[in-house]
Design an enzyme around this catalytic site. Structure first.
Site, mmCIF file in Angstrom:
data_model
loop_
_atom_site.group_PDB
_atom_site.id
_atom_site.type_symbol
_atom_site.label_atom_id
_atom_site.label_comp_id
_atom_site.label_asym_id
_atom_site.label_seq_id
_atom_site.Cartn_x
_atom_site.Cartn_y
_atom_site.Cartn_z
ATOM 1 N N CYS A 199 0.809 -1.222 0.000
ATOM 2 C CA CYS A 199 0.000 0.000 0.000
ATOM 3 C C CYS A 199 0.844 1.275 0.000
ATOM 4 O O CYS A 199 1.736 1.426 0.832
ATOM 5 C CB CYS A 199 -0.939 -0.024 1.198
ATOM 6 S SG CYS A 199 -2.046 1.393 1.223
ATOM 7 N N CYS A 202 -0.201 2.905 3.538
ATOM 8 C CA CYS A 202 0.109 2.346 4.867
ATOM 9 C C CYS A 202 1.045 1.135 4.823
ATOM 10 O O CYS A 202 1.300 0.523 5.844
ATOM 11 C CB CYS A 202 -1.186 1.987 5.585
ATOM 12 S SG CYS A 202 -1.943 0.478 4.945
ATOM 13 N N CYS A 221 -6.565 -2.329 -0.147
ATOM 14 C CA CYS A 221 -5.729 -2.480 1.039
ATOM 15 C C CYS A 221 -6.593 -2.939 2.206
ATOM 16 O O CYS A 221 -7.543 -2.260 2.576
ATOM 17 C CB CYS A 221 -5.036 -1.167 1.387
ATOM 18 S SG CYS A 221 -4.134 -1.277 2.936
ATOM 19 N N ASP A 350 22.860 -3.200 -16.585
ATOM 20 C CA ASP A 350 22.639 -4.362 -15.731
ATOM 21 C C ASP A 350 21.675 -5.310 -16.426
ATOM 22 O O ASP A 350 20.550 -4.928 -16.751
ATOM 23 C CB ASP A 350 22.039 -3.895 -14.404
ATOM 24 C CG ASP A 350 21.868 -5.039 -13.422
ATOM 25 O OD1 ASP A 350 22.388 -6.136 -13.686
ATOM 26 O OD2 ASP A 350 21.216 -4.827 -12.389
#
Lengths: 441, 246
Positions: A199, A202, A221, A350
């Site tokens: 999230c 949160c 969420c 990379d």
């Protein structure tokens, strides 16, 4: 003064374009002289910015086509020069156009705040944010912050956002969302190796009613209630007919047929259609325009060669590669797969990201497999771990050798070439020298 | 024989291709005729260290590393400590290497508490170290290669480094060390993924795990000509460069 700079740069642009060069340089010079040139050049246009990790090029070119087919004059940075100098060059090239209406601008994510601090835009389309060449761009949250910073500078900008992208759910301002309804290709179980599933508010892990791909989907969420916003434009009844035909419905009513393949292209079409509908383009024009759209420049473009259909799929990051790998799975004919991996700056220095690509779960029955590119051995090791059985013979030290191998593949009707950016340029050069394709610039 | 690989924080520390190490371990185990199960565990899950034969953790972004740091301390610390001290085989790359230490300062200056299982710490550096890296490992008596991408500067006190930097930056760019090796724990900044070009480490992890679980000396011989070519490509690239620069 600005007038002289613009005219000077325009002359430079014209001269360079004769030699198929200069998609960025004149703009670079102009910006050096005076940054606000970009503002005065772009002021007469309704500018539509298209950004996000994957799908920028295709979304922008479909949108430009729809608007042209609707009768509007459109300028568009189709060569993919998507940083400020390239964008400025586009405006310089069209500086003396009589009619000015829409500018469809594909823009690199990090360039969004740079652009909006100088010039205005009417719309911004955001497709998605995936991990992408971390050696250059850094974290997905850095990319998100840059896009958000850019949007903040233009409080009146209208946003057309991917609603299935959890990173876009709390962007503030005038906005509409597009996304997917549940469909036969969506799934519930989490695939290993998906970033951005925690999230943004949160940090708890999202619950998904379904995923469409990677971390896109109908998320919620469980801790703070943050969830996928209401979609103004949604897709349903998706039918992937084969590797380059798909049809679906927008908002249950507009039936779209497209001649490009893959689920990710449905997102691109939907994003472009959402902007077009916001502008007021009629569904009839939309349908017709999308139906006649052809893929370009490594975005699953295809051509005939030696009685085989060759398809080039440009790959840059795991999310895009995973979607690309799905394409041959829709084709049951005899086929061969080529994988070209370079590690130049434009490809990403990379190459670790090939290990984030899910070759295991998209295993395809190729008659032959070849690898090439500067990091061909890394690619071969990756494919062998996924269960392909490559031998030293299948490894082509040069692109010319690869093309020779393809020629000798008498048992294949289709050839899928997955290639990083600079490798694709080398491949196109070899094919153009043999007059198989046209020189692209 | 059956070896359980625990892939910890598979959904949080997963952005640099490090999951390839788990794929390779499974692949090699199967080639050796050893069955292999991969257990995916994440925040809030219990770490059943007694059932774990190889522990693997990868690198992540600062955003996720904060979540992981908190979860290790809250839910996993004592079992991880027992596992490592008891000689459990483990490979910890980049972010997870940093998190085994006492503290880690993120790129934006935020201090993240680490597990403190190893007496090491990571400071924030001004410049991000991004690029190919070649090291000489005394322990393995060979060169190891990979790609580093980190802004942290790790200081390993008296631990043995995994190797000495030949090309690149390593732990901190100052003392020439890269990674560390402690009991059967290997920490490193090498992405690539690491085991795709360093079969020495693969053999070490597997033979340590088999020895501990079955008390058998198991010699893992990996026939991998393509893998060695991938490795030598990077070694040659930089040996040529250093010759030219001289």
């Amino acid at each position: 003064m600005d007038y002289i700079v613009i005219k000077g740069c325009k002359l430079m642009q014209k001269v360079l374009s004769v030699f198929h060069m200069g998609s960025s340089y004149p703009g670079k010079v102009a910006l050096k002289c005076n940054k606000s040139i970009l503002k005065s050049l772009s002021d007469k246009y309704k500018v539509i910015l298209v950004t996000g990790t994957n799908g920028k090029t295709t979304t922008a070119s479909i949108l430009a086509k729809i608007l042209r087919d609707s009768g509007y004059p459109v300028i568009h940075n189709a060569t993919g020069a998507n940083m400020l100098p390239g964008i400025t060059t586009l405006f310089i090239a069209h500086e003396s156009d009589k009619e000015k209406k829409y500018a469809v601008i594909e823009i690199d994510e990090a360039n969004v705040p740079l652009y909006t601090s100088i010039a205005k835009a009417e719309y911004i389309v955001c497709t998605n944010i995936f991990k992408d060449q971390l050696d250059r761009y850094g974290e997905i949250y850095t990319t998100l912050r840059k896009i958000k910073d850019g949007i903040k500078k233009l409080p009146n900008i209208k946003m057309v956002l991917n609603g299935d992208e959890p990173l876009f759910g709390d962007i503030e301002g005038k906005k509409v969302y597009f996304g997917f309804n549940q469909n036969p290709h969506s799934y519930r179980e989490e695939k290993s190796n998906v970033e951005g599933q925690f999230c943004v508010k949160c940090r708890a892990k999202y619950d998904y009613e379904f995923y469409t791909y990677n971390h896109l989907g109908k998320y919620k969420c469980p801790k703070c209630g943050y969830k996928r916003p209401q979609l103004k434009y949604y897709v349903s009844n998706i039918n992937i007919k084969d590797d380059d035909h798909v049809n679906f419905k927008i908002n249950d009513t507009i039936f779209i047929e497209a001649n490009i393949g893959g689920l990710y292209n449905v997102y691109n079409i939907l994003a472009a259609a959402a902007v077009a509908m916001e502008i007021g383009v009629k569904p009839e024009i939309l349908k017709k325009s999308i139906k006649s759209y052809k893929a370009r420049f490594g975005r699953t473009e295809s051509f005939m060669y030696d009685n085989k259909e060759i398809k080039i799929i440009l790959v840059k990051n795991p999310a895009g590669f995973n979607q690309g790998l799905m394409i041959p799975t829709y084709n049951k004919e005899d086929k061969c797969g080529c994988f070209i991996l370079n590690d130049d700056y434009a490809d990403g220095r990379d190459i670790s990201w090939i290990w984030d690509v899910d070759f295991e779960n998209t295993f395809t029955d190729y008659n032959n497999i070849f690898v090439s590119g500067s990091r061909r051995y890394d690619m071969a090791v990756r494919l062998n771990v996924a269960g392909y059985n490559l031998h030293c013979d299948d490894i082509c030290d040069t692109i010319d050798m690869l093309v020779e191998k393809i020629k000798k593949c008498d048992n294949c009707k289709y050839v899928y070439i997955f290639s990083t950016y600079t490798a694709m340029l080398s491949l196109r050069k070899v094919l153009a020298e043999q007059n198989i394709i046209e020189h692209s610039w | 024989m059956n070896i359980n690989i625990y892939y910890m924080y598979y959904d949080l520390l997963n952005v640099y291709g490090d999951r390839g190490n788990v794929l390779i371990l499974k692949n090699v185990l199967n080639q050796c005729g050893i069955n292999c199960d991969i257990k995916y565990i994440t925040i809030n899950d219990y770490f059943d260290y007694k059932n774990c034969d190889i522990l693997f953790m990868g690198g992540g972004q600062d955003y996720e590393q904060i979540t992981v740091g908190e979860d290790i301390i809250k839910n996993k610390l004592s079992n991880m400590q027992k596992y490592i001290e008891d000689g459990g085989a483990g490979l910890y790359i980049c972010g997870s290497y940093q998190l085994l230490g006492k503290k880690y300062v993120a790129a934006d200056g935020r201090k993240i508490n680490g597990a403190g299982i190893l007496d090491i710490y990571t400071e924030k550096g001004d410049k991000r170290y991004i690029g190919d890296i070649v090291i000489q490992s005394e322990f393995f008596n060979s060169k190891l290669v990979g790609f580093e991408n980190h802004s942290g500067r790790t200081y390993i006190n008296n631990y043995s480094p995994l190797g000495k930097v030949i090309y690149g930056n390593g732990n901190n760019g100052n003392d020439g060390s890269e990674g560390l090796i402690y009991k059967n724990t290997i920490c490193t900044y090498l992405h690539g993924c690491c085991l795709s070009k360093n079969p020495e480490i693969t053999s070490f992890l597997i033979s340590s795990a088999v020895l501990k679980k079955y008390n058998v000396q198991f010699d893992v011989s990996i026939e991998a000509p393509l893998l060695m070519k991938a490795k030598n490509y990077i070694i040659d690239r930089y040996s040529k460069q250093s010759v030219e620069s001289k």
